[in-house]
Design a protein around this motif. Structure first.
Motif, PDB file in Angstrom:
ATOM      1  N   GLU A  75       9.087  16.866  -0.750  1.00 55.11           N
ATOM      2  CA  GLU A  75       8.189  16.226   0.211  1.00 55.11           C
ATOM      3  C   GLU A  75       7.854  14.805  -0.233  1.00 55.11           C
ATOM      4  N   VAL A  76       7.644  14.611  -1.521  1.00 54.48           N
ATOM      5  CA  VAL A  76       7.375  13.274  -2.046  1.00 54.48           C
ATOM      6  C   VAL A  76       8.547  12.344  -1.744  1.00 54.48           C
ATOM      7  N   GLN A  77       9.764  12.833  -1.896  1.00 54.60           N
ATOM      8  CA  GLN A  77      10.925  11.987  -1.600  1.00 54.60           C
ATOM      9  C   GLN A  77      10.935  11.542  -0.136  1.00 54.60           C
ATOM     10  N   TYR A  78      10.584  12.464   0.761  1.00 55.73           N
ATOM     11  CA  TYR A  78      10.514  12.090   2.175  1.00 55.73           C
ATOM     12  C   TYR A  78       9.420  11.054   2.418  1.00 55.73           C
ATOM     13  N   ARG A  79       8.266  11.246   1.758  1.00 53.44           N
ATOM     14  CA  ARG A  79       7.156  10.318   1.948  1.00 53.44           C
ATOM     15  C   ARG A  79       7.496   8.944   1.378  1.00 53.44           C
ATOM     16  N   LEU A  80       8.273   8.904   0.315  1.00 51.05           N
ATOM     17  CA  LEU A  80       8.661   7.609  -0.246  1.00 51.05           C
ATOM     18  C   LEU A  80       9.589   6.849   0.694  1.00 51.05           C
ATOM     19  N   LEU A  81      10.371   7.568   1.492  1.00 51.98           N
ATOM     20  CA  LEU A  81      11.156   6.890   2.527  1.00 51.98           C
ATOM     21  C   LEU A  81      10.221   6.251   3.549  1.00 51.98           C
ATOM     22  N   ASP A  82       9.132   6.954   3.879  1.00 51.84           N
ATOM     23  CA  ASP A  82       8.143   6.383   4.798  1.00 51.84           C
ATOM     24  C   ASP A  82       7.469   5.162   4.176  1.00 51.84           C
ATOM     25  N   VAL A  83       7.167   5.251   2.888  1.00 56.36           N
ATOM     26  CA  VAL A  83       6.576   4.114   2.178  1.00 56.36           C
ATOM     27  C   VAL A  83       7.522   2.919   2.248  1.00 56.36           C
ATOM     28  N   GLY A  84       8.810   3.162   2.014  1.00 57.85           N
ATOM     29  CA  GLY A  84       9.785   2.087   2.082  1.00 57.85           C
ATOM     30  C   GLY A  84       9.824   1.425   3.450  1.00 57.85           C
ATOM     31  N   SER A  85       9.726   2.236   4.503  1.00 55.57           N
ATOM     32  CA  SER A  85       9.720   1.672   5.861  1.00 55.57           C
ATOM     33  C   SER A  85       8.503   0.787   6.080  1.00 55.57           C
ATOM     34  N   ALA A  86       7.352   1.239   5.578  1.00 52.36           N
ATOM     35  CA  ALA A  86       6.129   0.441   5.732  1.00 52.36           C
ATOM     36  C   ALA A  86       6.229  -0.869   4.960  1.00 52.36           C
ATOM     37  N   VAL A  87       6.767  -0.806   3.736  1.00 48.12           N
ATOM     38  CA  VAL A  87       6.916  -2.009   2.926  1.00 48.12           C
ATOM     39  C   VAL A  87       7.909  -2.980   3.560  1.00 48.12           C
ATOM     40  N   ALA A  88       8.952  -2.442   4.171  1.00 50.50           N
ATOM     41  CA  ALA A  88      10.006  -3.279   4.763  1.00 50.50           C
ATOM     42  C   ALA A  88       9.625  -3.852   6.125  1.00 50.50           C
ATOM     43  N   THR A  89       8.370  -3.638   6.528  1.00 52.03           N
ATOM     44  CA  THR A  89       7.886  -4.156   7.810  1.00 52.03           C
ATOM     45  C   THR A  89       6.618  -4.955   7.559  1.00 52.03           C
ATOM     46  N   PRO A  90       6.751  -6.194   7.066  1.00 51.43           N
ATOM     47  CA  PRO A  90       5.582  -6.985   6.693  1.00 51.43           C
ATOM     48  C   PRO A  90       4.604  -7.166   7.860  1.00 51.43           C
ATOM     49  N   GLN A  91       3.329  -6.987   7.587  1.00 56.73           N
ATOM     50  CA  GLN A  91       2.325  -7.090   8.640  1.00 56.73           C
ATOM     51  C   GLN A  91       2.226  -8.493   9.219  1.00 56.73           C
ATOM     52  N   SER A  92       2.547  -9.496   8.404  1.00 60.45           N
ATOM     53  CA  SER A  92       2.362 -10.879   8.848  1.00 60.45           C
ATOM     54  C   SER A  92       3.433 -11.353   9.822  1.00 60.45           C
ATOM     55  N   THR A  93       4.580 -10.677   9.853  1.00 60.14           N
ATOM     56  CA  THR A  93       5.695 -11.178  10.667  1.00 60.14           C
ATOM     57  C   THR A  93       6.289 -10.129  11.594  1.00 60.14           C
ATOM     58  N   SER A  94       5.714  -8.929  11.642  1.00 58.72           N
ATOM     59  CA  SER A  94       6.278  -7.849  12.451  1.00 58.72           C
ATOM     60  C   SER A  94       5.475  -7.645  13.728  1.00 58.72           C
ATOM     61  N   THR A  95       6.143  -7.141  14.750  1.00 57.42           N
ATOM     62  CA  THR A  95       5.476  -6.881  16.020  1.00 57.42           C
ATOM     63  C   THR A  95       4.562  -5.663  15.896  1.00 57.42           C
ATOM     64  N   SER A  96       3.596  -5.566  16.793  1.00 60.22           N
ATOM     65  CA  SER A  96       2.675  -4.423  16.787  1.00 60.22           C
ATOM     66  C   SER A  96       3.434  -3.118  17.018  1.00 60.22           C
ATOM     67  N   GLU A  97       4.498  -3.171  17.809  1.00 53.23           N
ATOM     68  CA  GLU A  97       5.296  -1.972  18.069  1.00 53.23           C
ATOM     69  C   GLU A  97       5.982  -1.494  16.791  1.00 53.23           C
ATOM     70  N   ARG A  98       6.560  -2.438  16.036  1.00 55.10           N
ATOM     71  CA  ARG A  98       7.210  -2.073  14.772  1.00 55.10           C
ATOM     72  C   ARG A  98       6.188  -1.511  13.794  1.00 55.10           C
ATOM     73  N   LEU A  99       5.032  -2.133  13.694  1.00 54.90           N
ATOM     74  CA  LEU A  99       4.010  -1.685  12.756  1.00 54.90           C
ATOM     75  C   LEU A  99       3.502  -0.291  13.114  1.00 54.90           C
ATOM     76  N   ALA A 100       3.371  -0.026  14.407  1.00 52.84           N
ATOM     77  CA  ALA A 100       2.931   1.307  14.830  1.00 52.84           C
ATOM     78  C   ALA A 100       3.980   2.356  14.480  1.00 52.84           C
ATOM     79  N   TYR A 101       5.238   1.988  14.582  1.00 48.07           N
ATOM     80  CA  TYR A 101       6.328   2.923  14.318  1.00 48.07           C
ATOM     81  C   TYR A 101       6.368   3.336  12.848  1.00 48.07           C
TER      82      TYR A 101
END
Length: 203
Positions: A75-101
């Protein structure tokens, strides 16, 4: 292929940045952590005697208790993939749709880790001194994951301070390193390996 030869790479948001950008530093640390968790899973599985145990309550230390760790590590491995997605979507330059996803509820995931920590600590004696990383292959590999997790947390916190990443991601990684520490102790007890405690220097 070859699109990164010039020293840049693409984020999930579609933005391209230099490979030494702090976002890629954090992504690399999270990826390395996931690989370390996979190694820890493999070591725990080898000692678990085929047992895969589920349930909130941790069984007493033994081969079965290593089987209890297996679904958590996966489960931790799956959650780390989610963490990676969040990190790879910078809040300063990403659309609200991407950030919500890619939204990651780090506080909620941290609470789940805390329940596992409490379940394991019920079988462990309180620590009063430092212990040396080790305790057999399952425990040692979990200590490696803990150390890498701390580095990933530091890298992510840099992004949090810059407004590039949600603070909940750092909260999750902070709690995850605590989980790995307790899981390492639990794994050592499960293979009946005595903890090496730091001795005070004489003189």
């Amino acid at each position: 292929t070859r699109t990164g030869d010039g020293g840049q790479s693409s984020l999930f948001s579609g933005e391209r940045r230099h490979k030494d950008d702090p976002v890629f530093e954090a992504l690399g640390a999270v990826d390395e952590l996931n690989a370390a968790v996979g190694m820890a899973y493999t070591h725990c599985e080898a000692f678990a005697s085929g047992a895969h145990v589920t349930g909130a309550a941790a069984p007493p230390p033994g081969p079965e208790s290593l089987g209890w760790l297996l679904p958590q590590l996966k489960e931790v491995q799956y959650r780390l993939l989610d963490v990676g997605s969040a990190v790879a979507t910078p809040q300063s330059t990403s659309t609200s749709e991407r950030l919500a996803y890619v939204r990651f509820d780090g506080a909620d995931e941290a609470r789940a880790l805390e329940s596992h920590i409490d379940a394991m600590e019920a079988h462990l004696s309180p620590l009063t001194v430092f212990i040396l990383p080790g305790g057999g292959a399952p425990s040692a590999s979990l200590h490696v994951a803990r150390a890498i997790c701390r580095r990933a947390e530091r890298s992510v916190f840099t992004l949090v301070r810059r407004g590039e990443c949600d603070a909940g991601v750092a909260v999750y990684l902070n709690r995850l390193s605590d989980y790995f520490f307790v899981a390492a102790r639990f794994a050592a007890a499960s293979v009946d390996y005595p903890e090496a405690r730091r001795e005070q220097r004489k003189g």
